[in-house]
Scaffold this active site. Structure first.
Site, mmCIF file in Angstrom:
data_model
loop_
_atom_site.group_PDB
_atom_site.id
_atom_site.type_symbol
_atom_site.label_atom_id
_atom_site.label_comp_id
_atom_site.label_asym_id
_atom_site.label_seq_id
_atom_site.Cartn_x
_atom_site.Cartn_y
_atom_site.Cartn_z
ATOM 1 N N PHE A 143 0.867 -1.189 0.000
ATOM 2 C CA PHE A 143 0.000 0.000 0.000
ATOM 3 C C PHE A 143 0.906 1.242 0.000
ATOM 4 C CE2 PHE A 143 -3.261 2.924 1.172
ATOM 5 C CZ PHE A 143 -4.473 2.299 0.924
ATOM 6 N N ALA B 66 3.946 3.078 4.795
ATOM 7 C CA ALA B 66 3.537 4.484 4.870
ATOM 8 C C ALA B 66 2.043 4.541 5.117
ATOM 9 C CB ALA B 66 3.886 5.197 3.566
ATOM 10 N N HIS C 206 -9.794 6.176 9.398
ATOM 11 C CA HIS C 206 -9.085 4.933 9.044
ATOM 12 C C HIS C 206 -7.595 5.000 9.406
ATOM 13 C CE1 HIS C 206 -9.442 1.192 6.849
ATOM 14 N NE2 HIS C 206 -8.381 1.476 6.123
ATOM 15 N N ARG D 115 10.158 12.248 3.760
ATOM 16 C CA ARG D 115 10.798 11.304 4.688
ATOM 17 C C ARG D 115 11.187 9.984 4.022
ATOM 18 N NH1 ARG D 115 7.836 14.902 6.712
ATOM 19 N NH2 ARG D 115 8.180 15.771 8.782
HETATM 20 N N1 INI Z 1 -2.299 0.701 4.467
HETATM 21 C C1 INI Z 1 -1.156 1.404 4.503
HETATM 22 O O1 INI Z 1 -0.065 0.822 4.563
HETATM 23 N N2 INI Z 1 -1.185 2.762 4.487
HETATM 24 C C2 INI Z 1 -2.355 3.466 4.431
HETATM 25 O O2 INI Z 1 -2.310 4.715 4.387
HETATM 26 C C3 INI Z 1 -3.570 2.742 4.388
HETATM 27 N N3 INI Z 1 -4.826 3.435 4.331
HETATM 28 O O3 INI Z 1 -4.859 4.658 4.532
HETATM 29 O O4 INI Z 1 -5.869 2.845 4.090
HETATM 30 C C4 INI Z 1 -3.510 1.318 4.403
HETATM 31 N N4 INI Z 1 -4.634 0.582 4.354
HETATM 32 C C5 INI Z 1 -4.636 -0.851 4.112
HETATM 33 C C6 INI Z 1 -4.462 -1.647 5.377
HETATM 34 O O5 INI Z 1 -3.121 -1.557 5.840
HETATM 35 C C7 INI Z 1 -4.790 -3.132 5.166
HETATM 36 O O6 INI Z 1 -3.933 -3.663 4.192
HETATM 37 C C8 INI Z 1 -6.238 -3.370 4.742
HETATM 38 O O7 INI Z 1 -7.143 -2.746 5.627
HETATM 39 C C9 INI Z 1 -6.558 -4.901 4.691
HETATM 40 O O8 INI Z 1 -6.405 -5.512 5.968
#
Ligand code: INI
Length: 153
Positions: free
Chosen positions: A22, A80, A88, A127
């Protein structure tokens, strides 16, 4: 008086890196920073195993499995979490942070926290190898220091 300090040598160790897909455009930069640091401190590519996870929320589970596996001297976590319009961000940032801290405490293996938690994409870019350094680089530095320090105890 005796004083103990960790050293920054990567000789003879095995490291795992857990990195989130992600926000991949940021996490690949964090991974570049980690690999650059390790390469400059004598860690060969055969000493590093990289594990990709879907998002930062999944990092603690994989980090814990790796820390428990007896295969690795340290684990580096990279991801990140960037604030959006909903709460969320807050939940994910809290869980990944707590999960990484618990993994280190429960397993006794150094687990570095190379997770960016930022309000904006720009802050994350700053960063991840631009004007505020590279958090992946610092995470790699901290894992080498902690591996060496723990060996002295
Ligand atoms: N995962 C991240 O690594 N960064 C984010 O900013 C993020 N946002 O904002 O949604 C994010 N979401 C996914 C989460 O980590 C899980 O993979 C997902 O919810 C499935 O379990």
């Amino acid at each position: 008086m005796k004083e103990y300090k960790g050293e920054f040598s990567g000789q003879g160790i095995q490291l795992a890196v857990v990195v989130s897909r992600f926000n991949e455009f940021i996490s690949t930069k964090l991974l570049d920073g980690t690999l650059d640091y390790l390469n400059r401190h004598g860690v060969d590519t055969e000493q590093v195993s990289i594990f990709w996870v879907p998002g930062s929320f999944e990092i603690p589970l994989v980090a814990k499995k790796l820390a428990e596996s007896n295969r690795f001297d340290g684990v580096i976590c990279l991801g990140a979490v960037i604030r959006g319009d909903t709460p969320h961000f807050t939940y994910i940032a809290a869980e990944v942070t707590k999960g990484i801290a618990q993994t280190a405490l429960q397993t006794g293996i150094p687990v570095a926290y190379g997770i960016l938690t930022t309000d904006t994409v720009e802050q994350a870019i700053e960063r991840a190898g631009t004007k505020s350094g590279n958090k992946g680089w610092f995470a790699a530095e901290s894992v080498l220091e902690m591996i060496s320090l723990l060996k002295q105890i």
